[in-house]
Design a protein around this motif. Sequence first.
Motif, PDB file in Angstrom:
ATOM      1  N   UNK A 126       1.007  -1.216   0.049  1.00  0.00           N
ATOM      2  CA  UNK A 126       0.070   0.012   0.110  1.00  0.00           C
ATOM      3  C   UNK A 126       0.905   1.180  -0.014  1.00  0.00           C
ATOM      4  N   UNK A 127       1.025   2.001  -1.096  1.00  0.00           N
ATOM      5  CA  UNK A 127       1.678   3.210  -1.117  1.00  0.00           C
ATOM      6  C   UNK A 127       0.865   4.344  -1.167  1.00  0.00           C
ATOM      7  N   UNK A 128      -0.445   4.270  -1.169  1.00  0.00           N
ATOM      8  CA  UNK A 128      -1.768   5.318  -0.999  1.00  0.00           C
ATOM      9  C   UNK A 128      -1.879   5.753   0.482  1.00  0.00           C
ATOM     10  N   UNK A 129      -1.801   5.087   1.420  1.00  0.00           N
ATOM     11  CA  UNK A 129      -2.246   5.501   2.869  1.00  0.00           C
ATOM     12  C   UNK A 129      -1.307   6.239   3.636  1.00  0.00           C
ATOM     13  N   UNK A 130       0.074   6.471   3.177  1.00  0.00           N
ATOM     14  CA  UNK A 130       1.122   7.144   3.704  1.00  0.00           C
ATOM     15  C   UNK A 130       1.858   7.826   2.683  1.00  0.00           C
ATOM     16  N   UNK A 131       2.191   9.169   2.960  1.00  0.00           N
ATOM     17  CA  UNK A 131       2.669   9.992   2.095  1.00  0.00           C
ATOM     18  C   UNK A 131       4.452   9.555   2.087  1.00  0.00           C
ATOM     19  N   UNK A 132       4.924   9.049   2.941  1.00  0.00           N
ATOM     20  CA  UNK A 132       6.266   9.039   3.322  1.00  0.00           C
ATOM     21  C   UNK A 132       6.803   7.472   3.280  1.00  0.00           C
ATOM     22  N   UNK A 133       5.803   6.509   3.600  1.00  0.00           N
ATOM     23  CA  UNK A 133       6.246   4.934   4.036  1.00  0.00           C
ATOM     24  C   UNK A 133       5.274   4.188   3.104  1.00  0.00           C
ATOM     25  N   UNK A 134       5.772   2.942   2.899  1.00  0.00           N
ATOM     26  CA  UNK A 134       5.276   2.129   1.967  1.00  0.00           C
ATOM     27  C   UNK A 134       4.664   1.168   3.119  1.00  0.00           C
ATOM     28  N   UNK A 162      10.121   0.892   9.665  1.00  0.00           N
ATOM     29  CA  UNK A 162       9.778   1.938  10.472  1.00  0.00           C
ATOM     30  C   UNK A 162       8.792   1.693  11.334  1.00  0.00           C
ATOM     31  N   UNK A 163       8.150   0.496  11.401  1.00  0.00           N
ATOM     32  CA  UNK A 163       7.172   0.177  12.227  1.00  0.00           C
ATOM     33  C   UNK A 163       6.746  -1.201  11.861  1.00  0.00           C
ATOM     34  N   UNK A 164       6.276  -1.807  13.099  1.00  0.00           N
ATOM     35  CA  UNK A 164       5.807  -3.422  12.698  1.00  0.00           C
ATOM     36  C   UNK A 164       4.794  -3.394  13.813  1.00  0.00           C
ATOM     37  N   UNK A 165       3.711  -4.361  13.222  1.00  0.00           N
ATOM     38  CA  UNK A 165       2.576  -4.792  14.256  1.00  0.00           C
ATOM     39  C   UNK A 165       2.273  -6.044  13.799  1.00  0.00           C
TER      40      UNK A 165
END
Length: 165
Positions: A126-134, A162-165
Amino acid sequence: MALLLRFHAGESIIVDHNNYIEQGYTEITVVMRDDLGLFAHLAGAFAYAKADIVDAKIFPLGGGIVLDTFAIQESGSAYKFADQLERLVSKLMQVLSGAVDMEKTLGAFLQQNSPYRHLPARVMIDNASSSDETILEINCGDRPGLLFSLASVLTALKVQICGAK
């Protein structure tokens, strides 16, 4: 805050733990300088210690510092004995200090101890939900060392987690 104060006072690797026995897990928190592959090394250390990761979160704090938390279990429950936690923390510290080659150690361990069949995976990007992260979502069957394997592939591709869940 106490962990961050310890870090800024000079401790380079901080590993802390809290038991949530009624909820069925032990929380391990790590504070240290971030580095490409750190998340993979942590996931590998837990697999090597035979800890099951049931949740993982990455919190980049700026200035190259990261706070990672892992909810782990042993045989489906929280770690109940101090010596279990001491062994786990010792293995984490060995990996984080570079005393253990995680690729060699865990690769051999997983080959010997993984009768699990690799199941098909579903990967969504998903490249649409965040402006600076995939955002990368991976759904697949669980097995020992899965998070280590996934994080290692991303690290080899020079992808910064950068983040994980």
